[in-house]
Enzyme design. Structure first.
Site, PDB file in Angstrom:
ATOM      1  N   ILE A 159      83.594  93.232  53.178  1.00 44.60           N
ATOM      2  CA  ILE A 159      83.820  94.346  52.714  1.00 44.60           C
ATOM      3  C   ILE A 159      82.373  95.487  53.190  1.00 44.60           C
ATOM      4  O   ILE A 159      81.418  95.140  52.395  1.00 44.60           O
ATOM      5  CB  ILE A 159      83.849  94.867  51.280  1.00 44.60           C
ATOM      6  CG1 ILE A 159      85.206  93.841  50.837  1.00 44.60           C
ATOM      7  CG2 ILE A 159      84.080  95.982  50.694  1.00 44.60           C
ATOM      8  CD1 ILE A 159      86.363  94.255  51.792  1.00 44.60           C
ATOM      9  N   GLN A 337      70.959  94.189  81.239  1.00 44.41           N
ATOM     10  CA  GLN A 337      70.583  93.344  82.430  1.00 44.41           C
ATOM     11  C   GLN A 337      69.842  94.479  83.223  1.00 44.41           C
ATOM     12  O   GLN A 337      68.955  93.979  84.089  1.00 44.41           O
ATOM     13  CB  GLN A 337      71.941  93.256  83.224  1.00 44.41           C
ATOM     14  CG  GLN A 337      71.932  92.639  84.740  1.00 44.41           C
ATOM     15  CD  GLN A 337      71.563  91.130  84.299  1.00 44.41           C
ATOM     16  OE1 GLN A 337      71.908  90.511  83.345  1.00 44.41           O
ATOM     17  NE2 GLN A 337      71.085  90.525  85.484  1.00 44.41           N
ATOM     18  N   LEU A 339      67.589  96.472  82.065  1.00 49.70           N
ATOM     19  CA  LEU A 339      66.199  96.508  81.618  1.00 49.70           C
ATOM     20  C   LEU A 339      65.495  95.148  81.967  1.00 49.70           C
ATOM     21  O   LEU A 339      64.625  94.959  81.819  1.00 49.70           O
ATOM     22  CB  LEU A 339      65.991  96.628  79.925  1.00 49.70           C
ATOM     23  CG  LEU A 339      65.795  98.113  79.656  1.00 49.70           C
ATOM     24  CD1 LEU A 339      66.985  98.657  80.162  1.00 49.70           C
ATOM     25  CD2 LEU A 339      65.569  98.112  78.254  1.00 49.70           C
ATOM     26  N   GLU A 364      88.629  96.700  61.855  1.00 49.24           N
ATOM     27  CA  GLU A 364      89.676  97.411  61.882  1.00 49.24           C
ATOM     28  C   GLU A 364      90.792  96.980  62.562  1.00 49.24           C
ATOM     29  O   GLU A 364      91.639  97.515  63.313  1.00 49.24           O
ATOM     30  CB  GLU A 364      89.366  98.808  62.367  1.00 49.24           C
ATOM     31  CG  GLU A 364      89.065  99.891  61.235  1.00 49.24           C
ATOM     32  CD  GLU A 364      88.071  99.475  60.178  1.00 49.24           C
ATOM     33  OE1 GLU A 364      88.148  98.560  59.630  1.00 49.24           O
ATOM     34  OE2 GLU A 364      87.126 100.536  60.153  1.00 49.24           O
TER      35      GLU A 364
END
Length: 381
Positions: A159, A337, A339, A364
């Site tokens: 929750i 990738q 960076l 969800e």
């Protein structure tokens, strides 16, 4: 609920400008620190409430703005671009208000909804259980009528805002008639018998508290029943349909943040005498990232427009959630990738974006469930 009003383009632009200013000045500077400390951003939700951003799609009569979902989701994307935990929290809060706004009586709405939409009360949506995640109809948290109260026993799992929220829109079993035996209660945080387990130790979204919610003989007034007994499962599914659009918008915001960071880095990082953004291997990667972001954005906006016009949008909401969250996972991975080694360190935010991108594919309704919803809609089941 009255039809949402569509803002003139200039008014919508002003609202989005305000949101960007809040996101830039009040949210983005705190995100890394709060996530590092697993610190819940309660004051930032109050700020959003005072700014009128917590009740955008709900009626003006109760303190909302009665705005279209198309505009609301763009606001949500801007918030998530700055800070994913707050974006997800805004989406969850909006979903938590749905049952009262749509199925409450006028007396119930007048009593609770203004503070919920104004930001004084932060919401949580309590549907899932450890054995009833995707199979929500199997939930077992039970509410037994006892005079003017319901006595609630059971445990809710995963929750968002658990232990931090002021109210819990809670699905409970009031009879053994499967999904038709589920009802919806609006449970106040201070209810005796309501408790919380320790926060989950998550991969990402560490600023967003997630816990089990424990009901041990909790007495909830019968006046907090939203809709009729047995209507809760339908309420839950309808709330999730709109909530999936919220998660899609958040995922696009997260992907946009990762794209922005990757482009900025590629333009200033020099190798072999020129910026790496000029190398085809990198520029094609950036182009694919941009295409994924903009395609996902177009998908959630089209689903929102259908909702705003009163057209069926269940299939489109599932498609938007599926496309946007998968895109966020790809784009954040590619940002790391771009960076290179720097992207794997906490000196840059893309490693956090990558960790945050995983869970939108799960909550969800997992993306496997979205595919089931889409397929069933196609065959008319």
């Amino acid at each position: 609920m009255p039809a949402e009003r569509l803002l003139p383009s200039t008014e919508a632009e002003d609202l989005l400008k305000l949101t960007r200013e809040i996101a830039r000045d009040e949210l983005a500077p705190l995100a890394a620190e709060y996530e590092e400390q697993a610190r819940f951003p309660r004051e930032q939700f109050r700020l959003l409430g005072r700014s009128g951003l917590l009740g955008l799609p709900y009626p003006e009569r109760w303190g909302g703005a009665a705005l279209s979902y198309e505009v609301y989701l763009q606001v949500l994307e801007e918030v998530a671009t700055a800070w994913m935990s707050v974006g997800v929290g805004l989406s969850v809060h909006t979903m938590s208000c749905y049952a009262l706004a749509e199925h409450g009586t006028d007396e119930q709405r007048g009593r609770w909804l203004p503070d919920m939409l104004g930001g004084e009360l932060l919401g949580a949506y309590a549907l899932s259980e450890s054995h009833a995640g995707s199979d929500a109809a199997a939930l077992s948290t039970r509410a037994r009528r006892d005079g003017d109260d319901y006595v609630v026993n059971g445990t809710k799992a995963w929750i968002t805002h658990g232990g931090q929220a002021d109210f819990y829109t809670t699905m409970v079993r009031t009879s053994d008639d499967g999904g038709r035996g589920i009802s919806c209660l609006l449970v106040e945080a201070g209810t005796p018998g309501l408790g919380f387990a320790a926060p989950e130790k998550k991969m990402g979204l560490t600023g967003s508290t997630t816990t089990q919610v424990l009901f041990e003989g909790a007495r909830v007034g019968a006046d907090r029943l939203l809709g009729a007994e047995g209507q809760g499962f339908k309420i839950a599914l309808n709330a999730l349909n709109s909530g999936r659009l919220g998660i899609a918008a958040c995922a696009v915001g997260l992907a946009q943040a990762a794209l922005d960071e990757a482009v900025a880095y590629a333009k200033q990082r020099v190798q072999f005498g020129r910026a790496i953004a000029e190398f085809q291997g990198v520029e094609f990667l950036l182009a694919d990232m941009a295409a994924a972001v903009e395609s996902a954005r177009a998908t959630y906006l089209e689903a929102a427009r259908r909702r705003d016009r009163g057209l069926p949008f269940v299939r489109q909401a599932s498609i938007a959630k599926l496309i946007a969250t998968d895109a966020a996972m790809r784009v954040t991975t590619d940002a790391v990738q771009v960076l290179g080694g720097a992207g794997y360190t906490r000196d840059f935010p893309v490693e956090r974006y990558l960790r945050e991108a995983k869970v939108p594919q799960i909550f969800e309704g997992t993306n496997q469930i979205q595919r089931m919803v889409i397929a069933r809609q196609l065959r008319g089941a």
